[in-house]
Scaffold this active site. Structure first.
Site, short mmCIF file in Angstrom:
data_model
loop_
_atom_site.label_atom_id
_atom_site.label_comp_id
_atom_site.label_asym_id
_atom_site.label_seq_id
_atom_site.Cartn_x
_atom_site.Cartn_y
_atom_site.Cartn_z
N VAL A 665 0.85 -1.19 0.00
CA VAL A 665 0.00 0.00 0.00
C VAL A 665 0.88 1.24 0.00
O VAL A 665 1.84 1.34 0.78
CB VAL A 665 -0.94 0.02 1.22
N ASP A 782 -11.62 -11.06 8.78
CA ASP A 782 -10.27 -10.68 9.21
C ASP A 782 -10.34 -9.38 10.01
O ASP A 782 -9.63 -8.42 9.71
CB ASP A 782 -9.35 -10.54 8.00
#
Length: 952
Positions: A665, A782
């Protein structure tokens, strides 16, 4: 009339209004509740009114405006709500007005404050005020203290604040203020404290900062300030604290910064783009207590003057390019509690003098080039909780003296050149939760004493030269996450006692010389989600438990004697001799086929590569034209992909802000101040990229483009280019909740109890939305601290749907295990069945972690066995000890969060509440109810018993 600091627990009687001559009323620090009676307006002679620290929960009565003689009004730390009545404008004699720590809302109207010309202290912090800060604030020319922090104010800072020439303290932090800091502010010559952090301020810090000749504290961290620090900052002779971390500042620090500021004690510059060396006289006054400059591009050596700072408490310089020797960088600092040197290029040896820093709590020197031996003197650090020295060039033995570190909970010495035996004395570390000695040259047997750890959740001894038997005593450990003994020379059969590790999630004993069979009792290890027995000498059938039927075939490779019903293994009832011959023939055929396939694939790939190369030739340059026509499309419009490539300099590492299981990212600053986060995923022709990555990427696109909720991160759009896929997200300014909760720039006062409760509430609403308002429902799978991002005002945004699955109501939803260890519901590892109750469990773990300031694994383990073991465990002792106990107005909410979290983490999935119930419960008035017992007397046993009795 003075009754402060008592235990009055009734409402304020309306008859109080009969005391018409009353001038002084002090009911501070009681348990008063209900409304402030309107009859208080009859006390026309009242000058002093103090109702702080109670449970008053109504709006402020307009009749209070009749008390026009009031000079002191303190209503802080209650539960007052609603807007400020306009009648308060009549308080034109008010000298000090304190309304902080309530739930007051609405704007601050100009007509309300314009008459408060006598006020010297205005305290409105920690409420829910909104709108602009009125320009009329500049009329309050006698103000010494102005506290508007931790509200929802927006717009720019009014330039009229520059009229407050007597102002000494200004706190505007924790709002949504934007625009540049007004130039008039820099002319406040009497100001000592300026708090502007946690806003959206832009612009530069100008040379006029030198006009603030009385300035002692300046904090503008977590904004969007840019440019270089002006050289005139060095002339602030009274400066004690300077904090600008998490901005877009760049350039070098003025060479003489600190030379003329002998009282400089706190310097926080982390998470910017600063370059060059630190000023050599940064701590010339030897008053420095904290130096935090991590996550920049600093180089050179640390200032030599650090050795002389006897008051030094914290040094955080990680993630830079510092060089030089660390051997003599520090002296003997009796107050030093934290040293973060991670991820630099330091050389030299660890000084034995560090053993004299008796207050040292955290020592992190990982990922450098530090050599020499680990000094035995470190064993004298009786308060040390973390010792992280991995990824260096350390050699020699592990000192037995490390066993004296009674408070140590994390020890990582991996990826060095350590030799010798594992010291038996390490078993004396009764609080140790993580022990990682992997990738060294350790020899000898694994000491049976290692089975004595009482709290160990992770043990990694892989990639050494250990031999002999795996001690059966390791089965006595409370391991939850990892037992990795791979790549050693261990032999003999697997001890059956390892089956007692029923909470273990990953077991790796591959690449050893283990013999015998895998004990059938291993089927009892129901929490396992990762197993590797490959490349040993194991024989016989694999256990028949469900978990072993789901294990991939490569977990058993290199064990010719193993058999079973798992794919890739020979069935146990077959003729092994015949099977082996057939296997060899098949292997030969397979190799031949693979060779042909490789030749064909290589030829085809070469043709495709040549064709693709000609098409992409014009876009091969790392810096692309802004007009590059490949756009990123989404419901938020079109982004020019060339702008993103340029903004990240073709995705240079310096723009990298995170890495996950499914990509990297980057942070991209686009035009007009637009900031986005870009997830990049490689999908080249290489077979090294697992197919699940592509599936994960597609899931994020499909899921996120349809999801719209204030507590869920927005996906702006997506595209693919040059063998990569890209997702463009909304950028969350404060990063992950894990970074804020555990980061080196700790702000315990800002991440207080009320903020933590709001984060848990927002997360609950986000998951409830996925489960109940999406069609079909979505299970995130998650939910962890890493996947909860924080916006301004600590608004939580649930992110990373890479492991999400659309939950079809007519499907059994059997799928592969996905998620993060330590947060997965226990039934998911065993049954592989995805339900919304998996998210409920993860939410409960996260909620407890937020309140405790640490992972609740040990607590959950003990609760799953017996409540009686926690009979005497007090809630106040379970909570994050970095904070003071929650005050009256927050204690009930904290207790409610912990109660619901315990309900969510029940072992039996069916007995967990739904997220819709949890969200409503946490947002209802009951979360603000008065506690049935004093906060300090509430036990976990009581809360757990309460949640077990509730009907969800």
């Amino acid at each position: 009339f003075d009754l402060q600091n008592n235990s009055l627990n009734s409402s304020i009687p309306s008859e109080l209004g009969f005391c018409t001559n009353l001038t002084h009323l002090d009911l501070n620090a009681n348990h008063l509740e209900g409304k402030i009676p309107s009859s208080i307006g009859q006390l026309r002679e009242l000058r002093y009114l103090d109702l702080r620290n109670n449970f008053l929960n109504s709006s402020i009565p307009s009749e209070l405006g009749f008390c026009t003689n009031l000079t002191y009004l303190a209503l802080a730390s209650n539960k007052l709500n609603g807007e400020l009545p306009l009648s308060l404008s009549n308080l034109n004699n008010i000298n000090e007005l304190g309304l902080s720590e309530n739930h007051l809302t609405g704007p601050i109207l100009p007509s309300l404050i314009s008459n408060w010309t006598e006020v010297e202290s205005l305290q409105l912090q920690n409420n829910k005020f909104s709108g602009n800060i009125p320009a009329e604030i500049g009329l309050l020319t006698k103000l010494n203290y102005l506290f508007l922090n931790n509200n929802n104010f927006s717009g720019s800072i009014p330039s009229e604040i520059g009229n407050l020439k007597d102002l000494k303290k200004l706190a505007l932090s924790g709002n949504q203020l934007s625009g540049p800091i007004p130039m008039t502010l820099w002319n406040l010559t009497n100001i000592k404290t300026v708090y502007l952090f946690f806003n959206n301020l832009t612009g530069m810090i100008p040379p006029e900062i030198e006009n603030m000749v009385s300035l002692e504290e300046f904090d503008a961290d977590t904004n969007h300030l840019y440019g270089e620090l002006p050289g005139t900052i060095s002339r602030l002779t009274k400066l004690k604290s300077f904090s600008v971390f998490t901005n877009n500042l760049s350039g070098s620090i003025p060479r003489d910064f600190g030379r003329y500021s002998p009282n400089l004690s706190i310097l926080r510059l982390s998470n910017n783009s600063f370059t060059g060396e630190l000023p050599p006289e940064l701590c010339s006054g030897s008053a420095l207590e904290e130096l935090s400059v991590g996550d920049n591009n600093f180089s050179g050596s640390l200032p030599k003057c650090l050795r002389n700072c006897s008051k030094l408490q914290k040094v955080a310089v990680g993630h830079n390019q510092f060089t030089g020797s660390i051997t003599n960088s520090f002296g003997i600092h009796p107050n030093l509690n934290s040293v973060f040197l991670s991820n630099n290029q330091f050389v030299g040896e660890i000084s034995p003098e560090l053993g004299e820093c008796e207050s040292l709590n955290r020592l992190l020197m990982d990922r450098n080039k530090i050599s020499g031996q680990i000094p035995p003197e470190l064993g004298k650090l009786s308060k040390l909780a973390e010792l992280i020295l991995d990824s260096n060039d350390l050699s020699g033995y592990i000192p037995a003296q490390l066993g004296n570190l009674g408070l140590l909970y994390k020890l990582n010495l991996s990826k060095n050149h350590l030799t010798g035996d594992i010291p038996k004395s390490l078993s004396d570390l009764t609080k140790l939760e993580l022990l990682d000695l992997s990738e060294n040259n350790l020899i000898g047997n694994i000491p049976i004493e290692l089975g004595k750890f009482e709290k160990l959740s992770t043990l990694n001894l892989s990639h050494n030269n250990l031999f002999g038997q795996i001690p059966p005593d390791l089965g006595n450990l409370p391991l939850q996450y990892l037992l990795d003994l791979s790549s050693n020379s261990l032999s003999e059969p697997l001890p059956a006692d390892l089956a007692k590790l029923i909470r273990l999630e990953i077991l790796n004993v591959s690449h050893n010389h283990l013999s015998g069979s895998i004990p059938e009792t291993f089927s009892k290890m129901v929490s396992l989600v990762g197993i590797d027995f490959s490349y040993n000498n194991l024989t016989g059938p694999i256990p028949t438990g469900a978990i072993f039927r789901k294990v991939p075939a490569n977990a058993f490779l290199g064990n010719d004697g193993l058999c079973g019903d798992t794919e890739g293994l020979t069935p146990c009832n077959s003729n092994h001799g015949k099977s082996n011959k057939i296997s060899k023939v098949l292997l030969a055929l397979l190799v031949s086929s693979c060779v042909i396939l490789v030749i064909a694939t290589t030829s085809t790939a070469a043709v495709l590569k040549f064709s693709r190369k000609s098409k992409l030739k014009e876009t091969e340059s790392p810096r692309m034209s802004e007009s590059f026509d490949l756009g990123i499309w989404g419901r938020y419009g079109k982004f020019t992909f060339g702008a993103i490539v340029n903004a990240t300099e073709n995705f240079d590492e310096k723009y990298l802000i995170g890495k996950g299981g499914f990509g990297s990212v980057y942070k991209a600053m686009l035009g007009r101040g637009k900031v986005v986060a870009v997830k990049k995923l490689n999908i080249s022709d290489s077979s090294d990229i697992p197919k699940i990555n592509c599936q994960s990427f597609e899931n994020e696109i499909r899921t996120l483009t349809e999801v719209r909720h204030r507590n869920i991160i927005n996906l702006y759009g997506f595209c693919s280019w040059r063998d990569c896929l890209y997702l463009v997200y909304e950028y969350a300014e404060r990063g992950s909740l894990r970074k804020v909760l555990y980061g080196t720039e700790e702000r315990e006062a800002e991440l207080g109890w009320s903020t933590r409760v709001k984060i848990v509430q927002g997360l609950a609403h986000a998951i409830a939305y996925l489960h109940n308002d999406c069609s079909p429902p979505i299970v995130h799978r998650d939910v962890t601290l890493n996947n909860i991002l924080l916006e301004k005002g600590f608004v939580p945004r649930l992110s990373d749907f890479g492991t999400a699955r659309l939950l079809s109501t007519d499907s059994s939803n059997w799928t592969s295990v996905a998620g993060s260890y330590g947060y997965m519901a226990p039934e998911l590892a065993f049954t592989m069945r995805v339900t919304d109750k998996c998210d409920v469990y993860s939410f409960g773990v996260v909620a407890l972690e937020i309140m405790m300031g640490r992972h609740p694994g040990e607590l959950l383990s003990s609760l799953s066995v017996s409540l009686t073991e926690n009979a005497e465990l007090l809630l106040k002792d379970l909570l994050d000890q970095r904070l003071r106990p929650p005050p009256g107005q927050s204690a009930a909410a904290v207790a409610s969060v912990v109660t619901m979290a315990l309900a969510c983490t029940r072992t039996n999935a069916e007995s967990r509440p739904t997220m819709d119930f949890v969200a409503k419960e946490l947002s209802s008035a009951r979360t603000q109810a008065k506690l049935s017992a004093p906060f300090g007397m509430i036990t976990i046993n009581k809360l757990a018993s309460f949640q077990n009795q509730k009907n969800f």
